[in-house]
Design a protein around this motif. Structure first.
Motif, PDB file in Angstrom:
ATOM      1  N   MET A   1     -15.595 -27.383  36.343  1.00  0.00           N
ATOM      2  CA  MET A   1     -16.921 -26.853  35.898  1.00  0.00           C
ATOM      3  C   MET A   1     -16.876 -27.533  34.286  1.00  0.00           C
ATOM      4  O   MET A   1     -15.950 -27.927  34.290  1.00  0.00           O
ATOM      5  CB  MET A   1     -16.522 -25.598  35.759  1.00  0.00           C
ATOM      6  N   VAL A   2     -18.143 -27.296  34.363  1.00  0.00           N
ATOM      7  CA  VAL A   2     -17.993 -27.932  32.493  1.00  0.00           C
ATOM      8  C   VAL A   2     -17.864 -26.967  31.143  1.00  0.00           C
ATOM      9  O   VAL A   2     -17.487 -26.351  31.658  1.00  0.00           O
ATOM     10  CB  VAL A   2     -20.434 -28.163  32.339  1.00  0.00           C
ATOM     11  N   SER A   3     -16.759 -28.412  30.869  1.00  0.00           N
ATOM     12  CA  SER A   3     -16.757 -27.800  28.993  1.00  0.00           C
ATOM     13  C   SER A   3     -17.626 -27.782  28.204  1.00  0.00           C
ATOM     14  O   SER A   3     -19.107 -27.999  28.303  1.00  0.00           O
ATOM     15  CB  SER A   3     -15.921 -28.467  28.938  1.00  0.00           C
ATOM     16  N   TYR A   4     -17.132 -26.712  26.481  1.00  0.00           N
ATOM     17  CA  TYR A   4     -18.571 -26.093  25.747  1.00  0.00           C
ATOM     18  C   TYR A   4     -18.370 -26.695  24.486  1.00  0.00           C
ATOM     19  O   TYR A   4     -16.782 -26.977  24.791  1.00  0.00           O
ATOM     20  CB  TYR A   4     -18.678 -25.006  25.576  1.00  0.00           C
ATOM     21  N   ARG A   5     -19.002 -27.345  23.733  1.00  0.00           N
ATOM     22  CA  ARG A   5     -18.745 -27.371  22.497  1.00  0.00           C
ATOM     23  C   ARG A   5     -19.377 -26.382  21.718  1.00  0.00           C
ATOM     24  O   ARG A   5     -20.257 -26.067  21.931  1.00  0.00           O
ATOM     25  CB  ARG A   5     -18.562 -29.020  22.483  1.00  0.00           C
ATOM     26  N   TYR A   6     -18.684 -26.464  19.985  1.00  0.00           N
ATOM     27  CA  TYR A   6     -19.549 -25.979  18.944  1.00  0.00           C
ATOM     28  C   TYR A   6     -20.814 -27.225  18.975  1.00  0.00           C
ATOM     29  O   TYR A   6     -20.759 -28.224  19.161  1.00  0.00           O
ATOM     30  CB  TYR A   6     -18.999 -25.860  17.943  1.00  0.00           C
ATOM     31  N   LEU A   7     -21.743 -26.370  18.205  1.00  0.00           N
ATOM     32  CA  LEU A   7     -23.216 -27.457  18.230  1.00  0.00           C
ATOM     33  C   LEU A   7     -22.958 -27.652  16.564  1.00  0.00           C
ATOM     34  O   LEU A   7     -23.275 -26.868  15.866  1.00  0.00           O
ATOM     35  CB  LEU A   7     -24.859 -26.881  18.670  1.00  0.00           C
ATOM     36  N   GLY A  11     -21.817 -21.463  14.520  1.00  0.00           N
ATOM     37  CA  GLY A  11     -21.438 -21.030  16.059  1.00  0.00           C
ATOM     38  C   GLY A  11     -21.033 -21.129  17.471  1.00  0.00           C
ATOM     39  O   GLY A  11     -20.640 -20.486  18.584  1.00  0.00           O
ATOM     40  N   LEU A  12     -22.532 -21.787  17.462  1.00  0.00           N
ATOM     41  CA  LEU A  12     -23.053 -21.522  18.402  1.00  0.00           C
ATOM     42  C   LEU A  12     -22.068 -22.882  19.838  1.00  0.00           C
ATOM     43  O   LEU A  12     -22.145 -23.962  19.666  1.00  0.00           O
ATOM     44  CB  LEU A  12     -24.316 -22.354  18.834  1.00  0.00           C
ATOM     45  N   LYS A  13     -21.918 -22.658  20.550  1.00  0.00           N
ATOM     46  CA  LYS A  13     -21.220 -22.921  21.850  1.00  0.00           C
ATOM     47  C   LYS A  13     -22.897 -23.486  22.975  1.00  0.00           C
ATOM     48  O   LYS A  13     -23.309 -23.204  23.524  1.00  0.00           O
ATOM     49  CB  LYS A  13     -20.475 -22.498  22.766  1.00  0.00           C
ATOM     50  N   VAL A  14     -22.434 -24.751  23.289  1.00  0.00           N
ATOM     51  CA  VAL A  14     -22.785 -25.647  24.654  1.00  0.00           C
ATOM     52  C   VAL A  14     -22.236 -25.920  25.543  1.00  0.00           C
ATOM     53  O   VAL A  14     -21.182 -26.910  25.153  1.00  0.00           O
ATOM     54  CB  VAL A  14     -24.188 -26.801  23.846  1.00  0.00           C
ATOM     55  N   PRO A 194     -20.974 -41.325  11.140  1.00  0.00           N
ATOM     56  CA  PRO A 194     -20.992 -40.859   9.677  1.00  0.00           C
ATOM     57  C   PRO A 194     -21.449 -39.352   8.771  1.00  0.00           C
ATOM     58  O   PRO A 194     -21.132 -38.983   8.335  1.00  0.00           O
ATOM     59  CB  PRO A 194     -20.768 -42.157   8.868  1.00  0.00           C
ATOM     60  N   THR A 195     -22.625 -40.118   8.618  1.00  0.00           N
ATOM     61  CA  THR A 195     -23.800 -38.811   7.687  1.00  0.00           C
ATOM     62  C   THR A 195     -23.829 -37.521   8.273  1.00  0.00           C
ATOM     63  O   THR A 195     -23.223 -36.955   7.921  1.00  0.00           O
ATOM     64  CB  THR A 195     -25.016 -39.348   7.336  1.00  0.00           C
ATOM     65  N   SER A 196     -23.904 -37.606   9.625  1.00  0.00           N
ATOM     66  CA  SER A 196     -23.964 -36.182  10.606  1.00  0.00           C
ATOM     67  C   SER A 196     -22.015 -35.852  10.312  1.00  0.00           C
ATOM     68  O   SER A 196     -22.057 -34.364  10.164  1.00  0.00           O
ATOM     69  CB  SER A 196     -24.130 -36.371  12.095  1.00  0.00           C
ATOM     70  N   THR A 197     -21.414 -36.518  11.189  1.00  0.00           N
ATOM     71  CA  THR A 197     -20.393 -35.714  10.216  1.00  0.00           C
ATOM     72  C   THR A 197     -19.963 -34.869   9.026  1.00  0.00           C
ATOM     73  O   THR A 197     -18.779 -34.207   8.606  1.00  0.00           O
ATOM     74  CB  THR A 197     -18.681 -36.632  10.329  1.00  0.00           C
ATOM     75  N   GLU A 198     -19.938 -35.944   8.197  1.00  0.00           N
ATOM     76  CA  GLU A 198     -20.286 -35.167   6.537  1.00  0.00           C
ATOM     77  C   GLU A 198     -20.991 -33.822   6.852  1.00  0.00           C
ATOM     78  O   GLU A 198     -20.635 -32.963   5.983  1.00  0.00           O
ATOM     79  CB  GLU A 198     -20.497 -36.156   5.459  1.00  0.00           C
ATOM     80  N   LEU A 199     -22.502 -33.704   6.613  1.00  0.00           N
ATOM     81  CA  LEU A 199     -23.076 -32.668   6.787  1.00  0.00           C
ATOM     82  C   LEU A 199     -22.246 -31.531   7.606  1.00  0.00           C
ATOM     83  O   LEU A 199     -23.311 -30.782   7.484  1.00  0.00           O
ATOM     84  CB  LEU A 199     -24.477 -33.050   7.049  1.00  0.00           C
ATOM     85  N   GLY A 200     -21.331 -31.754   9.135  1.00  0.00           N
ATOM     86  CA  GLY A 200     -22.080 -30.200  10.021  1.00  0.00           C
ATOM     87  C   GLY A 200     -23.162 -30.647  10.999  1.00  0.00           C
ATOM     88  O   GLY A 200     -23.429 -29.806  11.567  1.00  0.00           O
ATOM     89  N   ILE A 201     -23.357 -31.631  11.219  1.00  0.00           N
ATOM     90  CA  ILE A 201     -24.418 -31.876  12.031  1.00  0.00           C
ATOM     91  C   ILE A 201     -24.237 -32.791  13.302  1.00  0.00           C
ATOM     92  O   ILE A 201     -23.556 -33.411  13.340  1.00  0.00           O
ATOM     93  CB  ILE A 201     -25.577 -32.785  11.667  1.00  0.00           C
ATOM     94  N   SER A 202     -23.862 -32.574  15.167  1.00  0.00           N
ATOM     95  CA  SER A 202     -23.620 -33.122  16.133  1.00  0.00           C
ATOM     96  C   SER A 202     -24.883 -33.682  16.402  1.00  0.00           C
ATOM     97  O   SER A 202     -26.075 -33.889  16.277  1.00  0.00           O
ATOM     98  CB  SER A 202     -23.381 -31.881  16.400  1.00  0.00           C
ATOM     99  N   GLN A 203     -24.842 -34.739  17.682  1.00  0.00           N
ATOM    100  CA  GLN A 203     -25.448 -35.761  18.077  1.00  0.00           C
ATOM    101  C   GLN A 203     -24.935 -34.985  19.780  1.00  0.00           C
ATOM    102  O   GLN A 203     -24.110 -34.278  20.551  1.00  0.00           O
ATOM    103  CB  GLN A 203     -25.363 -37.023  18.318  1.00  0.00           C
ATOM    104  N   VAL A 204     -26.583 -34.118  20.177  1.00  0.00           N
ATOM    105  CA  VAL A 204     -27.495 -34.281  21.184  1.00  0.00           C
ATOM    106  C   VAL A 204     -27.534 -35.204  21.959  1.00  0.00           C
ATOM    107  O   VAL A 204     -29.083 -35.378  21.889  1.00  0.00           O
ATOM    108  CB  VAL A 204     -27.719 -33.110  21.300  1.00  0.00           C
ATOM    109  N   PRO A 278     -16.369 -37.482  18.712  1.00  0.00           N
ATOM    110  CA  PRO A 278     -16.572 -36.518  18.541  1.00  0.00           C
ATOM    111  C   PRO A 278     -17.577 -35.649  17.516  1.00  0.00           C
ATOM    112  O   PRO A 278     -17.560 -34.463  17.597  1.00  0.00           O
ATOM    113  CB  PRO A 278     -15.308 -36.448  17.483  1.00  0.00           C
ATOM    114  N   ASN A 279     -18.175 -36.654  17.352  1.00  0.00           N
ATOM    115  CA  ASN A 279     -19.603 -36.256  16.892  1.00  0.00           C
ATOM    116  C   ASN A 279     -20.494 -35.930  18.129  1.00  0.00           C
ATOM    117  O   ASN A 279     -21.816 -35.426  17.772  1.00  0.00           O
ATOM    118  CB  ASN A 279     -20.075 -37.668  15.850  1.00  0.00           C
ATOM    119  N   VAL A 280     -20.382 -36.226  19.004  1.00  0.00           N
ATOM    120  CA  VAL A 280     -21.124 -35.843  20.025  1.00  0.00           C
ATOM    121  C   VAL A 280     -21.002 -34.370  20.634  1.00  0.00           C
ATOM    122  O   VAL A 280     -19.708 -34.254  20.956  1.00  0.00           O
ATOM    123  CB  VAL A 280     -21.289 -36.870  21.625  1.00  0.00           C
ATOM    124  N   SER A 281     -21.567 -33.211  20.682  1.00  0.00           N
ATOM    125  CA  SER A 281     -22.003 -31.750  20.950  1.00  0.00           C
ATOM    126  C   SER A 281     -22.089 -31.529  22.716  1.00  0.00           C
ATOM    127  O   SER A 281     -21.711 -31.646  23.359  1.00  0.00           O
ATOM    128  CB  SER A 281     -22.563 -31.002  20.053  1.00  0.00           C
TER     129      SER A 281
END
Length: 337
Positions: A1-7, A11-14, A194-204, A278-281
């Motif tokens: 089964m598929v694992s989940y990560r925060y977006l 607090g949203l998990k995908v 690096p910018t996204s990690t700093e700002l709390g933005i993840s990559q889809v 780790p920046n990829v959700s």
């Protein structure tokens, strides 16, 4: 089964493997097979589904809406996007103006058969609309409960920083960016990540298999397989061309023993690789038939060891696209008509 990560920092998990229907629903695959594949994704534990109003000129949203009908809405995360023109392509049928966003979101809600969208994404950056107008329109949708979170696609580091600041001032969350990312296309690593990690933005991330090239089915010195994406102008043939150079195809063949040593198929290796960041959700995967998902979902939860990661870099040495400047060439400087 598929694992989940925060977006992002939300607090949203995908589901870390997310089903995308860019080149399949409403065009490449008939509706019956498309719906069966969505149901296979659900059976595999995928709860997150990504689409866009422009895919197949709105037909992809309609098919996804029918495929998800009857499912428990609270157990799903539905993503869609706005920017590109749909319908008659009039002067306000494109971009990120307040008018186009308002008109587009109501069309998407209707086609998807839902009263809210979990993640509403700017499909590209709009150089012709002030960011304050775009995010003001998004803030209204969030406060109305029609949209829960805001994302973007293929934005530069500077655009992400400016958008994040405006969103924060408006009391909404910019939580994700959706760029192309794969072993072969790594342009986001220099500045965007690096910018996204700093700002709390993840990559889809989309195209983790480089439009199928990382499956290994395209062989150097051989014609492209009949019926493959490279032969279908409606299914992303233009996107795959840059990966069909002989030196790229030869390098990809060198990945086969690496995958075998790791006990993985080539698609599993490609998807597992992007999920090491780790920046990829989530990694977006598509499928034209249900059995394809049975293989790709097995990439979830896999950790590639340092030797495998190094072997991948060695095999692909000299053919990787990693220039951060390429992130500035994606969004059109004027609206697409």
């Amino acid at each position: 089964m598929v694992s989940y990560r925060y977006l992002g920092s939300s607090g949203l998990k995908v589901s870390e493997i997310t089903y995308g229907n860019w080149v399949t629903h409403g065009s490449q695959v008939d509706d019956t097979h498309a719906i069966a594949t969505v149901h296979a994704a659900l059976d595999a534990g995928i709860t997150t589904f990504d689409t866009a109003d422009v895919y197949a000129n709105t037909a992809a949203e309609e098919v996804l809406g029918r495929a998800l009908a009857g499912q428990r809405r609270e157990s799903l995360e539905i993503f869609t996007k706005v920017y590109f023109p749909t319908g008659p392509k009039g002067p306000n049928d494109t971009g990120l103006s307040r008018k186009h966003i308002r008109d587009s979101v109501h069309g998407s809600l209707r086609r998807l058969g839902t009263d809210y969208i979990d993640l509403y994404q700017c499909h590209r950056f709009d150089y012709e609309t002030p960011l304050e107008e775009t995010f003001g329109a998004f803030a209204d949708l969030v406060h109305q409960g029609k949209v829960l979170y805001i994302g973007v696609s293929e934005w530069t580091a500077e655009q992400l920083r400016e958008g994040h600041a405006i969103a924060k001032d408006l009391g909404i969350q910019l939580v994700s960016n959706q760029p192309q990312y794969s072993m072969l296309w790594r342009v986001i690593e220099g500045k965007v990540v690096p910018t996204s990690t700093e700002l709390g933005i993840s990559q889809v991330v989309w195209s983790p298999m480089a439009q199928g090239v990382l499956s290994g089915k395209y062989l150097p010195g051989q014609p492209v397989p009949e019926g493959s994406r490279a032969t279908d102008e409606k299914s992303g043939a233009n996107f795959i061309k840059s990966f069909l150079r002989e030196e790229v195809l030869e390098a990809v063949q060198r990945l086969k023993p690496v995958a075998a040593e790791a006990g993985l198929s080539m698609p599993q290796l490609a998807i597992a690789w992007v999920l090491q960041n780790p920046n990829v959700s989530a990694a977006l995967v598509g499928a034209s038939r249900p059995e394809q998902l049975a293989d790709t979902v097995k990439a979830s939860g896999i950790t590639l060891d340092a030797d495998t990661m190094a072997a991948i870099d060695t095999a692909l040495s000299g053919v990787v696209y990693d220039d951060p400047e390429d992130t500035y060439r994606v969004s059109p400087k004027s609206r697409v008509a």
